[in-house]
Design a protein around this motif. Sequence first.
Motif, PDB file in Angstrom:
ATOM      1  N   LEU A   1     -44.163  -6.906 -27.871  1.00 49.20           N
ATOM      2  CA  LEU A   1     -45.232  -5.935 -27.626  1.00 49.20           C
ATOM      3  C   LEU A   1     -45.278  -5.586 -26.143  1.00 49.20           C
ATOM      4  CD1 LEU A   1     -48.115  -7.444 -29.798  1.00 49.20           C
ATOM      5  CD2 LEU A   1     -46.620  -5.535 -30.385  1.00 49.20           C
ATOM      6  N   ARG A   2     -45.311  -4.300 -25.850  1.00 43.51           N
ATOM      7  CA  ARG A   2     -45.477  -3.865 -24.476  1.00 43.51           C
ATOM      8  C   ARG A   2     -46.947  -3.961 -24.076  1.00 43.51           C
ATOM      9  NH1 ARG A   2     -42.333   0.355 -26.865  1.00 43.51           N
ATOM     10  NH2 ARG A   2     -40.086   0.064 -26.477  1.00 43.51           N
ATOM     11  N   PRO A   3     -47.260  -3.901 -22.783  1.00 43.46           N
ATOM     12  CA  PRO A   3     -48.664  -4.028 -22.350  1.00 43.46           C
ATOM     13  C   PRO A   3     -49.615  -3.024 -22.987  1.00 43.46           C
ATOM     14  CG  PRO A   3     -47.196  -4.283 -20.479  1.00 43.46           C
ATOM     15  CD  PRO A   3     -46.334  -3.892 -21.628  1.00 43.46           C
ATOM     16  N   ASP A   4     -49.110  -1.822 -23.349  1.00 41.78           N
ATOM     17  CA  ASP A   4     -49.988  -0.825 -23.973  1.00 41.78           C
ATOM     18  C   ASP A   4     -50.046  -0.959 -25.493  1.00 41.78           C
ATOM     19  OD1 ASP A   4     -47.438  -0.038 -24.594  1.00 41.78           O
ATOM     20  OD2 ASP A   4     -47.697   2.055 -23.975  1.00 41.78           O
ATOM     21  N   GLY A   5     -49.452  -2.016 -26.040  1.00 45.70           N
ATOM     22  CA  GLY A   5     -49.501  -2.262 -27.475  1.00 45.70           C
ATOM     23  C   GLY A   5     -48.390  -1.626 -28.269  1.00 45.70           C
ATOM     24  N   THR A   6     -47.466  -0.945 -27.619  1.00 44.54           N
ATOM     25  CA  THR A   6     -46.385  -0.287 -28.345  1.00 44.54           C
ATOM     26  C   THR A   6     -45.212  -1.237 -28.563  1.00 44.54           C
ATOM     27  OG1 THR A   6     -45.420   0.576 -26.296  1.00 44.54           O
ATOM     28  CG2 THR A   6     -47.016   1.966 -27.435  1.00 44.54           C
ATOM     29  N   PHE A   7     -44.409  -0.921 -29.567  1.00 43.69           N
ATOM     30  CA  PHE A   7     -43.177  -1.666 -29.855  1.00 43.69           C
ATOM     31  C   PHE A   7     -42.206  -0.696 -30.506  1.00 43.69           C
ATOM     32  CE2 PHE A   7     -46.242  -2.217 -33.255  1.00 43.69           C
ATOM     33  CZ  PHE A   7     -45.534  -1.886 -34.402  1.00 43.69           C
ATOM     34  N   SER A   8     -40.899  -0.959 -30.407  1.00 44.77           N
ATOM     35  CA  SER A   8     -39.924  -0.035 -30.976  1.00 44.77           C
ATOM     36  C   SER A   8     -38.575  -0.714 -31.152  1.00 44.77           C
ATOM     37  CB  SER A   8     -39.762   1.199 -30.078  1.00 44.77           C
ATOM     38  OG  SER A   8     -39.241   0.834 -28.816  1.00 44.77           O
ATOM     39  N   ASP A   9     -37.767  -0.089 -32.023  1.00 40.88           N
ATOM     40  CA  ASP A   9     -36.379  -0.490 -32.221  1.00 40.88           C
ATOM     41  C   ASP A   9     -35.551   0.780 -32.343  1.00 40.88           C
ATOM     42  OD1 ASP A   9     -33.922  -1.442 -32.863  1.00 40.88           O
ATOM     43  OD2 ASP A   9     -34.547  -2.623 -34.594  1.00 40.88           O
ATOM     44  N   PRO A  10     -34.996   1.274 -31.241  1.00 42.57           N
ATOM     45  CA  PRO A  10     -34.273   2.552 -31.267  1.00 42.57           C
ATOM     46  C   PRO A  10     -32.977   2.501 -32.064  1.00 42.57           C
ATOM     47  CG  PRO A  10     -34.007   1.479 -29.135  1.00 42.57           C
ATOM     48  CD  PRO A  10     -35.006   0.662 -29.904  1.00 42.57           C
ATOM     49  N   ASN A  11     -32.511   1.325 -32.418  1.00 37.55           N
ATOM     50  CA  ASN A  11     -31.249   1.209 -33.146  1.00 37.55           C
ATOM     51  C   ASN A  11     -31.422   1.191 -34.662  1.00 37.55           C
ATOM     52  OD1 ASN A  11     -29.722   0.952 -30.708  1.00 37.55           O
ATOM     53  ND2 ASN A  11     -30.412  -1.184 -30.556  1.00 37.55           N
ATOM     54  N   MET A  12     -32.664   1.256 -35.126  1.00 38.35           N
ATOM     55  CA  MET A  12     -32.899   1.185 -36.564  1.00 38.35           C
ATOM     56  C   MET A  12     -32.677   2.554 -37.196  1.00 38.35           C
ATOM     57  SD  MET A  12     -36.309   0.037 -38.638  1.00 38.35           S
ATOM     58  CE  MET A  12     -36.349  -1.514 -37.787  1.00 38.35           C
ATOM     59  N   LEU A  13     -31.932   2.603 -38.291  1.00 41.11           N
ATOM     60  CA  LEU A  13     -31.665   3.830 -39.026  1.00 41.11           C
ATOM     61  C   LEU A  13     -31.870   3.537 -40.505  1.00 41.11           C
ATOM     62  CD1 LEU A  13     -30.560   6.741 -38.380  1.00 41.11           C
ATOM     63  CD2 LEU A  13     -28.344   5.912 -39.132  1.00 41.11           C
ATOM     64  N   PHE A  14     -32.757   4.283 -41.166  1.00 38.78           N
ATOM     65  CA  PHE A  14     -33.027   3.975 -42.567  1.00 38.78           C
ATOM     66  C   PHE A  14     -33.331   5.245 -43.351  1.00 38.78           C
ATOM     67  CE2 PHE A  14     -36.953   3.629 -40.201  1.00 38.78           C
ATOM     68  CZ  PHE A  14     -37.918   4.240 -40.996  1.00 38.78           C
TER      69      PHE A  14
END
Length: 801
Positions: free
Chosen positions: A491-504
């Motif tokens: 979790l980043r300090p602003d509450g965001t999270f991500s996975d740019p490598n995910m493809l579905f």
Amino acid sequence: MTSKRVCQFFTTTLAVFFCATTLHAQKLDASLAKLGEEYQQERAYLHFDKGAYTPGETIWFKAYLQAGIYPSDISKNFYVDWTDATGLVLFHTATPLLEGTAKGQYEIPATYKGQIIHVRAYTSWMMNFDTVFLYNKDIRIVQPKDAVTTAKKVDINLQFLPEGGDMIAGLKSRVAFKATDQFGKPVFVKGKITNAAGEEVVAFAAKHDGMGVVDIETKAGDKYTATYNTPDGQTKTVALPDMKATGATLSVNGIGGRRSFLVERAADAPENLKTLYVMATLQQQLIYRAKVDLTESAAIGGSIPVGNLPSGIVCITLFDANWVPVAERITFVNNHNYEFKPTIDVVGDTRKRAKSFIDIDVPDTVAANMSISVTDIGVSPDSTDNIISHLLLTSDLRGYIHNPAFYFRNESDSLQQYLDLVMLTNGWRRINWEDIANNRMPTLKYRKDSAYLSFSGKVYGATPIQIRETGSINLIMKSRDSSTNLNFLPLRPDGTFSDPNMLFFDTLKIYYQFNKNKDFASRVAVSFSNGLLPTPYKVGDLPPSYNIVVFDTSGNTRMRQLALEQARLTKLLQGTTLEGVTVTAKAKKPLDILDEKYASGMFKGDGYQFDVMNDMVAQSSFSVFQYLQGRVAGLQINNTNAGGTPSASWRGSNTTFFLDEMPVDAQQLSNIPMTDVAYIKVMRPPFFGSFGGGSGGAIAVYTRRGGDVKSEPGKGLDSKEIAGYTKFKQFYSPNYAVGDSRHDQPDVRTTLYWNPYILTDPKTHRITLEFYNSDITKKMRVVMEGMNKEGRLMHFEQTID
């Protein structure tokens, strides 16, 4: 390819270039270069497997995307809105782009009653510019019984369009005209043009598809009117555009290896029209500029070398001494250098279920990306537009172009002359010169899709300290094919999270839990995003339905016959399968089964029913009240009371609440997680199971019981669903050389073969395709289209008897 490469190519083709020394010109050059480099626009074309469909069929498509003269590398995601004639979105397709191409499909509902399906295709980058240049097409839907149509009275729309934009008093003006009916189709027209005194100035008659051109010797203070006869014998008039008292004109010879032009000013033209500039651009790249000195002469000519340019629309603009545009003309340069030509050998066999072959050889050092369709020749074809005519011509013009593929049939001068009529009568406004002169670039409302679908999310309702202490979010991702993946994202300090490598693709169900604080999920809200554009509800400002077939054709008749035969065979097959089976009970609806399982006593019977377990919207709702808001006519729900407690009323009376058929208050009901709810039933007033007669009706909520949800990873955790790319469907092409139970059924396919990705390169430049005929096809049509890495295009069409 980048626009730098395009610009370098154009620069090497310049034979004449007069360098303006003014600061204004230098600023204009810089702004134009920035526009071409940073705001290059994309053009899209879709190859469909055939030109018309019946309800229940699948529309297969391959998308091709260009930027400048090369395959586009700007965007990675491609969108298609499938709408009815009113713009209501029936389906939304989101697919990944591979080297400027994408594939997909849309299954037409068997119950669809419309005569067309409108297709709008685009990237998010294209949405930043004028949406008139998005890909738009009407696809014909042949119904078993089309609505009876009667011949309508032809309503002619006749327009006169001066070359360059204006007629100038005292100067000879070249004026083009275009006549269309109320559907935008061309209409032949002839008549005469008279002056204010009623004297005939010139006669006119359409030369091609309702278009033509006349030369008018204008006089100051005069007005001109065109008179013509309609097909039903009526005489009508239309006024030509008003003249300007003074100004300058731009006339261009629209054919040949050079574009000669003539600039002429009025005798009393002001000083700013005595020194002018001519600038020519192609795909927002500067290809020519010249200074025109009219201080001593009222007219001067010049020529623009175009023989080495890429084929496409060249825009020639005339500026005054202050670099304000005063006239503009577009011309099509066709140097026949836009194609690559593979060798295609079709060995067709039209016998029932016979095997056919197609040998493709691309003897080139450039990789190619192609698509192919083989259809019954009785299916209505759409040969009016193709990848070449669309990407080179129609995608850069406003309005409807009738039969654009016609202009690329051969290299004759007559076709070039007809095409120049199209240039004179259709709008083009890719560059806003006023904005360029003031260094105003287009406003970007949509981000550039430089990456594929990206998974991300955000935690709401937590302080930075709580987020830091929690650390990360644990995700269990379950797809519809039951495959499961684990992911742990910080979790980043602003509450965001991500996975740019995910493809579905399709839909993911995401169970989540926080790493260091297992109860944190119950105190915060979590949202997930796929980074794609949202699905629109309705598309506004659709172009007119140009392709509606008012009268039936033999192709539509055959499609209708085949559709009826398919329906008859399906019904016969079902009847044979069910022979000897005695139906003893009516099948229960899923909601009836739920009601039987949960409701009892006075809670049984009529009411609004909601299967929460199988409703994606329900699972993403915060509470029962939010979920029910707006879903039941007459039930008023208020979630904004000062005390924070929701309320509900019906016909002015308070609604009663039940949890598993026990009375509860609103606060208790609002605290029930939607993941614990199985079934909701709303009883209309009066509901006699309530205290006092239930004049406000009742809301009954039933929680899940044992066996409602099978054991699976993530059970018991909070969960939400998120959509990915549209799932690809595999085109079924039977192989009659092997045994298959499906071969026992009659084969009445009208699309015999569809392959959206035929890829070749210098090492594997030869490919052989195989397919089998149906039971009913006697003639086949093969259509193949493609684009190579250099942006060259190909279109091939052949009939097999």
